[in-house]
Write an enzyme that holds these catalytic residues in place. Structure first.
Site: not given
Lengths: 381, 289
Positions: A101, A189
């Site tokens: 991530y 993101e």
């Protein structure tokens, strides 16, 4: 402002983030054609401004073009968190060895953009933060200096051991940071950032949220807005320069100022009612704004009573009164209205309303109570 | 005594010839605020309303007046530059009224202002008023009256509502401060609470927060540890849905954090009186004074 995954990917691709190809479609037939063109297994992904797409059945693998068409039919009929799925992204399925991530969020506490990276990618990062906080590295960035190479490399080393991969990841961090700053984001993101069995690092999903205050500076970003993915009444309100959020109740609220608008909704609830919306007509209101506000509120069939709560500071209450009179002459009201006005030019406003057959009070508490009663079918005064 | 501004405060208005700037400068002059200069690039040498000298830059305005405060009414995309200019010119208290300033701009302004040793209030705030002495910003003067309640709030009109009710109940205010509704702002609740605690004229504090962020929770911890004066608080947005920006850029519940419920719980834990309605401030304050 939220943008879709395919739009965010386009921005990141232009900044040099490695992203597998993909194409957007709005019919099952197009999806079949795209799948045929890619050959092999594809992923069909709902393009909708809501999290939890996978759990809602909005992301599916398809081994053949016929299967791609089939799953697209289903996905394009879905509503995810109330929003209709009107477009899907079709992309070749990637082989995954490892998921990480990478995100940047504008953090209120440190007053800086903060990088968050985790080797535990592919799942909800809030969950990782809660259960295994040691698996997340947070790094605030001073925007006056930007992301420094040593910082990008530190983020890379948190994700990988192999120096080659660290360098590739650091390059992606720089690209993500550049995209974040250039486009006035409050969030950017990549989840997951995937390592393929061949050792390549690629972004399989992307999300960007743009600060609404940046849109005047970036007209090209404002064009990315997908109005079909939003509540129609909210689109109408934005075009009239009003801040409006639709809720589930039956007391339509028109208020000046965000804090007072929230406090008014809360008071509706306190007296046993349910607000139908948040609506802030803003500071320097003119009668036109009030006319538009009433148009939006009355177009909602669940509204059973309308409540005006105006505290005149910069807002002139006579402007509001004139707006109410004009709007109701154009479109006579079918539901009762309760008006509370106080402050700048209150006497003039009261006179205008009285002459046109409206009654108004200067007490917020009384007005809210009354509106709740009326929404529940109480008799009009 | 009062907080942040008083009779002696001298003010430069940045954006004095704009629509909002000129309107509110007149209101401030009428209230008795000492406006010593205005700044509008290209209009240096002119006079505002025949009395206030206008300069091209804040540096020139400071050289001529040595003001201690500036108030900013310039449009959103130029506001960050105006804040940097004021801090660079040596202004010690900068009040930014402008709504809609890009949040990333504030990530550059905040550390710069801090390093210059200046205090920033706002942006996206109504400013502040010490009733009977001075007002800087847009809070309507006639709803306030001098007294001993310190008022601090993230909102504009909700503050007016509460101040109006305090005034009607005969409870005057020492200073009313609007800290603004943006996610990144200068002066926060704790700064104001500390100032009210130190101000001999303030006897109690009314505090209006809202959903989003953790400013109120930190303020509650501060009240518990450092304040002797009674505090009464209200949180707006109990009925706000998560993930939606409720007008103010900072009024948003992200995930499960920043809810009204967690803020109210923090208030209760810290012994802060919780106003369930804006009307409850008067009684709750009276009971504690």
């Amino acid at each position: 402002m939220n943008i879709h995954e395919y739009q965010a990917k386009e921005i990141l691709r232009n900044e040099g983030v490695p992203i597998p190809p993909g194409e957007v479609a709005s019919t099952p037939e197009e999806v079949e054609r795209i799948a045929k063109q890619y050959g092999g297994t594809v992923v069909v992904k709902a393009q909708v401004h809501a999290g939890g797409r996978g759990k809602a059945g909005g992301v599916k693998l398809a081994k053949t073009p016929a299967e791609a068409k089939e799953v697209a039919e289903k996905i394009l009929k879905l509503h995810i968190k109330g929003l209709p799925v009107l477009k899907v992204l079709v992309t070749p399925a990637a082989d995954i060895a490892n998921e990480a991530y990478v995100g940047i969020i504008l953090d209120r506490a440190s007053k800086k953009p903060v990088f968050m990276v985790s080797p535990a990618g592919g799942i909800d990062i809030e969950e990782v933060a809660e259960k295994t906080p040691e698996k997340i590295l947070k790094l605030p960035i001073d925007t006056r200096y930007g992301l420094q190479p040593y910082q990008a490399s530190r983020l890379g080393f948190f994700l990988f051991d192999d120096v080659k991969k660290v360098r590739a990841a650091a390059k992606i961090m720089q690209s993500l940071y550049t995209a974040f700053m250039k486009n006035g984001c409050s969030l950017a993101e990549i989840n997951p950032l995937v390592t393929t069995p061949a050792g390549d690092i690629v972004a399989l999903d992307a999300k960007m949220v743009i600060d609404d205050n940046e849109l005047d500076r970036h007209p090209e970003l404002a064009e990315l807005r997908d109005e079909s993915a939003e509540e129609p009444s909210e689109v109408m309100a934005r075009n009239a320069n009003l801040t409006f959020i639709k809720l589930d109740g039956d007391v339509g609220c028109v208020v000046n100022g965000a804090g007072l608008a929230m406090a008014t909704m809360d008071l509706v609830k306190y007296y046993g009612g349910e607000p139908a919306n948040f609506l802030d007509i803003g500071g320097s209101s003119n009668p036109e704004k009030v006319v538009n506000a009433l148009k939006i509120i009355t177009s909602d069939p669940s509204v059973k009573a309308i409540l005006f709560n105006i505290f005149g500071g910069i807002t002139r209450t006579d402007d509001v009164a004139n707006g109410i009179v004009t709007a109701t002459k154009q479109n006579p009201l079918k539901v009762p209205i309760v008006i509370r006005l106080t402050g700048t030019n209150e006497e003039i406003a009261m006179k205008i309303l009285e002459e046109n057959g409206f009654s108004a009070s200067s007490d917020m508490d009384e007005a809210v109570k009354r509106a709740v009663e009326l929404a529940k079918g109480g008799k009009a005064a | 005594m009062s907080v942040f501004i008083d009779k002696s405060t001298t003010v430069i208005v940045q954006g004095i010839t704009g629509r909002d700037g000129s309107f509110h400068t007149k209101q401030m002059l009428e209230y008795g605020t000492k406006i010593v200069a205005g700044v509008t690039p290209g209009k240096g040498g002119q006079l505002f309303e025949g009395t206030v000298p206008i300069f091209n830059t804040v540096a020139e305005a400071m050289a001529a007046t040595n003001a201690n405060t500036s108030v900013i009414y310039v449009p959103p995309l130029y506001a960050a530059d105006a804040m940097l200019e004021a801090a660079d010119a040596g202004v010690k208290f900068i009040v930014a009224i402008t709504e809609g300033v890009p949040v990333l701009d504030m990530t550059r302004v905040y550390p710069f202002v801090k390093e210059k040793g200046a205090r920033l209030l706002g942006p996206n705030c109504p400013g502040l008023i010490t009733p009977g002495e001075s007002k800087v910003g847009i809070i309507p003067g006639r709803i306030c009256t001098p007294g001993s309640i310190g008022v601090v709030s993230r909102s504009g009109t909700l503050t007016y509502e509460v101040v109006y009710q305090l005034t009607r109940a005969g409870m005057g205010q020492s200073t009313c401060v609007g800290i603004g509704g943006d996610p990144i702002n200068g002066t926060n609740f704790i700064d104001c609470l500390a100032a009210f605690e130190a101000d001999p004229k303030t006897k109690a504090v009314a505090m209006m927060g809202e959903i989003g962020g953790t400013d109120e929770q930190e303020a509650a911890a501060f009240v518990k540890q450092h304040m002797k004066k009674p505090v009464v608080g209200f949180i707006a947005g109990q009925t706000a849905p998560p993930g939606r920006r409720m007008g103010h850029a900072g009024a948003i519940i992200s995930g499960s954090s920043g809810t009204a419920a967690e803020k109210i719980a923090a208030f209760e834990e810290a012994g802060i009186g919780v106003a369930k309605r804006p009307m409850d401030f008067v009684e709750l304050l009276k009971a504690r004074m």
